[in-house]
Design an enzyme around this catalytic site. Structure first.
Site, PDB file in Angstrom:
ATOM      1  N   THR B  27       5.013   5.681   4.819  1.00 47.30           N
ATOM      2  CA  THR B  27       4.312   5.860   4.042  1.00 47.30           C
ATOM      3  C   THR B  27       3.074   5.901   3.923  1.00 47.30           C
ATOM      4  OG1 THR B  27       4.156   3.411   3.046  1.00 47.30           O
ATOM      5  CG2 THR B  27       6.204   5.577   2.198  1.00 47.30           C
ATOM      6  N   ASP B  28       2.078   6.155   2.890  1.00 45.90           N
ATOM      7  CA  ASP B  28       0.645   5.988   3.508  1.00 45.90           C
ATOM      8  C   ASP B  28      -0.146   5.025   2.304  1.00 45.90           C
ATOM      9  OD1 ASP B  28       0.173   7.607   1.564  1.00 45.90           O
ATOM     10  OD2 ASP B  28       0.023   8.829   3.258  1.00 45.90           O
ATOM     11  N   GLN B  29      -1.244   4.668   1.471  1.00 42.73           N
ATOM     12  CA  GLN B  29      -1.671   3.968   0.783  1.00 42.73           C
ATOM     13  C   GLN B  29      -1.609   5.175  -1.008  1.00 42.73           C
ATOM     14  OE1 GLN B  29      -5.355   3.027   1.884  1.00 42.73           O
ATOM     15  NE2 GLN B  29      -5.955   4.663   0.780  1.00 42.73           N
ATOM     16  N   MET B  30      -1.150   6.618  -0.462  1.00 47.98           N
ATOM     17  CA  MET B  30      -0.963   6.956  -1.812  1.00 47.98           C
ATOM     18  C   MET B  30       0.144   6.267  -2.348  1.00 47.98           C
ATOM     19  SD  MET B  30      -1.608  11.187  -1.956  1.00 47.98           S
ATOM     20  CE  MET B  30      -3.179  11.605  -0.745  1.00 47.98           C
TER      21      MET B  30
END
Lengths: 147, 147, 147, 147
Positions: B27-30
């Site tokens: 995952t990423d910060q989005m």
């Protein structure tokens, strides 16, 4: 845990500072850098350290057929790095013999010098077959090898 | 864009479905999966496809000294995958010659079958020196090679 | 495939060049950079492009609550990048509306200018809830938005 | 270094074993798994551990607004994992209080049970603002919390 070498070797580089910018890919859904990426930054730090003392790690692998296989790694996470932070990785050699090399790292955020993480990685000199070997003579002085 | 092979070759596997669970690291910060990770999942899909048709990709590299170097990749992102989603990767061979193989992928979310992404990757058969070569004869039928 | 915008907009930056050094972590057992990492480099390219035209992508996410969700990505791999290569990523805006932005990329190896890869990524403007929205007015000129 | 909890708590799960297959993406040019990926596998191990004791880590983040921020991580690399190896990650809780949880990991290669790596990760309970907080009451028994 390894400690900084106290031997009197004035010719060893005390530390080298590498810089990088946090990538979006390195963040996770917590909104901060995912913890395994600090180990990638340690690699960036030690590759640049090698250049700073006078050789290219790539060439050592290719020409001398030795690799620095990771035997142990430790990291303390003190403050989360975020996307777009500029990170300064201070790398030093904590201990070096003909068989093993231990690098120490301190990562800080540029601008306010906030310490993000500290850690070390211990490496075993191996041939490309991943069997232990000795560090070639020509690198001894560069790492401050204590026999 | 490559299209599904229309040749009458009843012995080629129409598709194989691999499954994986989304990792936090992906995952990423989005709050959703970072876009490059879908290409890693494509790799998981084609490695399992190879097993399903009867060989291990690792062994092909090791024993036959050929690799499937990626020449092109395309992905359309239709709906974001999230941490803990179970993803089904449907992999098929869209086109295969002795020189190139194109895999097609459709990724769906298990449970509600929501389509997450679609794409393809085109590969060139290369020796371990990364120079183009031909697919060994024994794999022709497995990929439905059209000469 | 999107093409370079031909509209007469002299104020749009034709391209920006970012540079990075290939990390050991980015290689795979084929001895070259794993194919999904080129998409991470595209991200590095477009983040730097945003800075070059006058804003920080991080601030746009944080202050204007819009994100550039990836809708499509394509990459052609022309020559393999290797550990320690310095890579130049030339990023341009191929097409921009209030709803979507398409970036184009060309990656070359510094030193001999060998083209490593070419590609594009198409993005949809979304709110932080990942629902489509419009690009805030203040960014229109920076991307050369054609309504 | 944390040690295994010796308190008499017969209801705590001694360990859980997760399994995964090494991806091509996880290898590096040394031909083995790049060292930071073992930390990703630790995450896979602890996420599955949570499921095994009766809750979903995703739901804890989403519904109880607490995260397990990593404060420290250690890994000893004993034998290199390679592409296509099946890896068994044995995860246990080494220590748990209302403030911190330490997981221990042992990774072995399926088939011959060769130990690949051992390590631990220490986590601090935080709110989604990443400030320290306490583990909600309902999770105490699941982790064998010692107050």
């Amino acid at each position: 845990m390894p400690h900084r070498k106290t031997a009197a070797e004035p010719d060893v580089l005390p530390f080298h500072e590498a810089r990088l910018r946090v990538r979006y890919a390195e963040t996770d859904q917590m909104g901060v850098v995912y913890y395994s990426n600090y180990l990638v930054w340690m690699e960036v730090g030690r590759v640049e350290y090698c250049k700073a003392v006078g050789f290219n790690y790539r060439d050592m692998e290719r020409d001398d057929h030795v690799v620095l296989a990771v035997a142990e790694c430790h990291c303390r996470y003190l403050y989360p790095a975020r996307f777009e932070d500029e990170v300064i990785i201070r790398t030093s050699v904590q201990e070096a013999t003909t068989r093993t090399i231990t690098f120490g790292y301190e990562m800080r955020r540029a601008g306010d010098d906030r310490v993000l993480a500290k850690g070390y990685s211990k490496h075993v000199l191996c041939g490309t077959n991943l069997r232990p070997t000795r560090l070639p003579q020509k690198y001894h002085a560069l790492f401050g090898v204590v026999r």
